[in-house]
Design a protein around this motif. Structure first.
Motif, short mmCIF file in Angstrom:
data_model
loop_
_atom_site.label_atom_id
_atom_site.label_comp_id
_atom_site.label_asym_id
_atom_site.label_seq_id
_atom_site.Cartn_x
_atom_site.Cartn_y
_atom_site.Cartn_z
N ALA A 162 8.98 24.88 1.40
CA ALA A 162 8.08 24.22 2.35
C ALA A 162 7.11 23.31 1.62
O ALA A 162 6.82 22.19 2.07
CB ALA A 162 7.32 25.28 3.16
N VAL A 163 6.59 23.75 0.46
CA VAL A 163 5.69 22.92 -0.33
C VAL A 163 6.42 21.69 -0.84
O VAL A 163 5.91 20.56 -0.74
CB VAL A 163 5.11 23.73 -1.51
N LEU A 164 7.61 21.88 -1.39
CA LEU A 164 8.36 20.77 -1.95
C LEU A 164 8.72 19.75 -0.89
O LEU A 164 8.48 18.55 -1.04
CB LEU A 164 9.62 21.29 -2.64
N VAL A 165 9.30 20.22 0.22
CA VAL A 165 9.78 19.31 1.27
C VAL A 165 8.62 18.56 1.91
O VAL A 165 8.71 17.34 2.14
CB VAL A 165 10.59 20.09 2.33
N SER A 166 7.53 19.26 2.21
CA SER A 166 6.39 18.57 2.84
C SER A 166 5.78 17.54 1.89
O SER A 166 5.34 16.47 2.32
CB SER A 166 5.33 19.57 3.30
N THR A 167 5.76 17.85 0.59
CA THR A 167 5.24 16.90 -0.39
C THR A 167 6.12 15.66 -0.46
O THR A 167 5.63 14.52 -0.50
CB THR A 167 5.13 17.55 -1.77
N LEU A 168 7.43 15.86 -0.47
CA LEU A 168 8.36 14.72 -0.51
C LEU A 168 8.25 13.87 0.75
O LEU A 168 8.16 12.65 0.68
CB LEU A 168 9.79 15.23 -0.69
N LEU A 169 8.26 14.53 1.91
CA LEU A 169 8.21 13.79 3.17
C LEU A 169 6.87 13.08 3.37
O LEU A 169 6.79 12.06 4.06
CB LEU A 169 8.47 14.73 4.35
N SER A 170 5.81 13.62 2.75
CA SER A 170 4.49 13.01 2.92
C SER A 170 4.39 11.62 2.28
O SER A 170 3.47 10.87 2.58
CB SER A 170 3.40 13.92 2.34
N THR A 171 5.34 11.27 1.40
CA THR A 171 5.33 9.91 0.85
C THR A 171 5.45 8.88 1.97
O THR A 171 4.94 7.77 1.84
CB THR A 171 6.48 9.72 -0.15
N VAL A 213 6.52 14.71 -10.44
CA VAL A 213 6.85 14.82 -11.87
C VAL A 213 6.45 16.20 -12.40
O VAL A 213 7.22 16.85 -13.13
CB VAL A 213 6.14 13.71 -12.67
N LEU A 214 5.26 16.68 -12.04
CA LEU A 214 4.81 17.99 -12.50
C LEU A 214 5.68 19.12 -11.94
O LEU A 214 5.98 20.09 -12.65
CB LEU A 214 3.34 18.21 -12.12
N ILE A 215 6.08 19.00 -10.68
CA ILE A 215 6.97 20.00 -10.10
C ILE A 215 8.31 20.01 -10.85
O ILE A 215 8.87 21.07 -11.17
CB ILE A 215 7.19 19.74 -8.59
N ALA A 216 8.82 18.82 -11.14
CA ALA A 216 10.09 18.71 -11.86
C ALA A 216 9.98 19.30 -13.27
O ALA A 216 10.90 19.98 -13.75
CB ALA A 216 10.52 17.25 -11.93
N ILE A 230 -0.06 8.52 -6.31
CA ILE A 230 -0.50 9.81 -5.81
C ILE A 230 0.65 10.82 -5.76
O ILE A 230 0.56 11.91 -6.33
CB ILE A 230 -1.11 9.67 -4.39
N ILE A 231 1.73 10.47 -5.09
CA ILE A 231 2.81 11.42 -4.86
C ILE A 231 3.71 11.57 -6.08
O ILE A 231 4.08 12.69 -6.46
CB ILE A 231 3.65 11.00 -3.64
N ALA A 232 4.07 10.46 -6.73
CA ALA A 232 5.00 10.52 -7.86
C ALA A 232 4.51 11.44 -8.99
O ALA A 232 5.29 12.24 -9.51
CB ALA A 232 5.27 9.11 -8.39
N PRO A 233 3.24 11.38 -9.40
CA PRO A 233 2.79 12.30 -10.45
C PRO A 233 2.92 13.77 -10.07
O PRO A 233 3.21 14.62 -10.92
CB PRO A 233 1.31 11.92 -10.63
N ILE A 234 2.74 14.08 -8.79
CA ILE A 234 2.88 15.45 -8.31
C ILE A 234 4.34 15.90 -8.42
O ILE A 234 4.64 17.01 -8.89
CB ILE A 234 2.37 15.56 -6.86
N PHE A 247 0.82 -1.20 0.00
CA PHE A 247 0.00 0.00 0.00
C PHE A 247 0.86 1.25 0.00
O PHE A 247 0.52 2.27 -0.62
CB PHE A 247 -0.92 0.01 1.21
N PHE A 248 2.00 1.19 0.71
CA PHE A 248 2.95 2.31 0.70
C PHE A 248 3.38 2.63 -0.72
O PHE A 248 3.37 3.78 -1.15
CB PHE A 248 4.16 1.95 1.56
N TRP A 249 3.75 1.61 -1.48
CA TRP A 249 4.24 1.83 -2.84
C TRP A 249 3.13 2.28 -3.78
O TRP A 249 3.35 3.08 -4.69
CB TRP A 249 4.92 0.57 -3.37
N ILE A 250 1.92 1.78 -3.57
CA ILE A 250 0.78 2.23 -4.39
C ILE A 250 0.54 3.73 -4.18
O ILE A 250 0.38 4.49 -5.13
CB ILE A 250 -0.49 1.43 -4.05
#
Length: 309
Positions: A284-293, A17-20, A11-15, A3-6
């Motif tokens: 703050a947006v980037l780091v919180s998004t990354l850590l939220s994985t 990708v768009l930031i990148a 959810i997180i990876a596409p976000i 479930f972690f990887w799903i």
């Protein structure tokens, strides 16, 4: 673990990708960030606010419970961030961005798909999530906007500026049409939906562009403090509020998960628009998004154990 990887992949990876993509495009073409910010604030945000509020389907009891939870959680987070700001003598502009980075969440673009995945399209859970999204829109463009603009424009000028923003009237119009149960002509509804659907991409690309133009090493410890408050302390506060209010089952689970959603990209947009430490806000947006994985997946797992349905 599966479930972690799903969650991470769907959810997180596409976000990320768009930031990148936003960062890469900005490096190549050097976007006009002021124009991009105004496009989001004056077009995309009003569109998504109108659509989400018009589509919401709420029962009175559910609305009272969820709004009560959200108000109490908001006040506690606000008191916490304001206390930290005073203890560390943050400047007025930095305090505005720091507070917004903690109290404003991305419960629309991240929270909705997370809710859909975690609860397997459960209509009750999604109704709760829509209430959260509407609340976040209102808080972002009342408190968040006034907090950001007052730091540079002053309170009276900020209030006048707020009443000139189209998002206020988009919220009111969507609410009136929802309550009156009026159908919207296709010639209006179709472009509104298209604009709302485009909000995620344009907002995340703009954050990527912001990040590409600043150093990610500035104010690192404060960025991490912001991330810890948003992703770890907020769920702890949510657990306490849920227990105090006696919420149970899916309602408690959905609100607990919503409390762990990363920082809103609107906090970065507001910081950029009003010149309140936009480098910090974007980080703050980037780091919180990354850590939220990691943190968000843990909260999803804990929600069913803490609040069995």
């Amino acid at each position: 673990m599966s479930f972690f990887w799903i969650t991470a992949q769907e959810i997180i990876a596409p976000i990320i990708v768009l930031i990148a993509i936003g960062a890469i495009l900005h490096r190549a073409f050097r976007f006009d960030m002021n124009t991009l910010s105004k496009l989001i604030l004056y077009f995309f945000v009003p569109s998504i606010a109108f659509v989400k509020i018009y589509e919401a389907s709420l029962s009175p009891m559910l609305l009272v419970q969820v709004v009560g939870f959200l108000l109490l959680q908001f006040v506690l987070l606000l008191l916490l961030t304001e206390t930290i700001g005073k203890l560390f003598s943050f400047s007025r502009g930095f305090r505005a961005s720091f507070t917004n980075s903690v109290v404003l969440t991305n419960n629309g673009n991240i929270g909705i798909p997370v809710n859909d995945l975690a609860f397997r399209h459960d209509p009750l859970a999604m109704s709760i999530q829509i209430v959260v999204v509407v609340f976040e829109i209102l808080v972002t463009f009342t408190f968040g906007l006034l907090k950001a603009s007052a730091a540079t424009k002053g309170l009276s000028a900020s209030i006048r500026h707020f009443f000139r923003l189209p998002v206020l009237y988009a919220i009111l119009l969507g609410l009136l049409l929802n309550l009156a149960q009026l159908d919207i002509p296709a010639m209006i509804w179709t472009p509104a939906k298209h604009a709302a659907d485009g909000m995620l991409a344009i907002a995340l690309v703009s954050i990527g562009a912001q990040i590409a133009s600043v150093s990610l090493k500035k104010q690192t410890w404060l960025v991490l403090v912001s991330g810890m408050l948003r992703l770890a302390v907020s769920p702890l506060i949510a657990f306490g509020v849920i227990s105090i209010l006696g919420l149970e089952g899916i309602t408690a689970q959905a609100l607990f998960i919503a409390s762990a959603i990363p920082t809103s990209r609107n906090s970065a947009s507001l910081a950029l628009e009003y010149g309140n430490e936009p480098e910090f806000a974007a980080q703050a947006v980037l780091v919180s998004t990354l850590l939220s994985t990691v943190t968000l997946t843990l909260c999803i797992t804990l929600s069913s154990q803490l609040f069995p349905s």
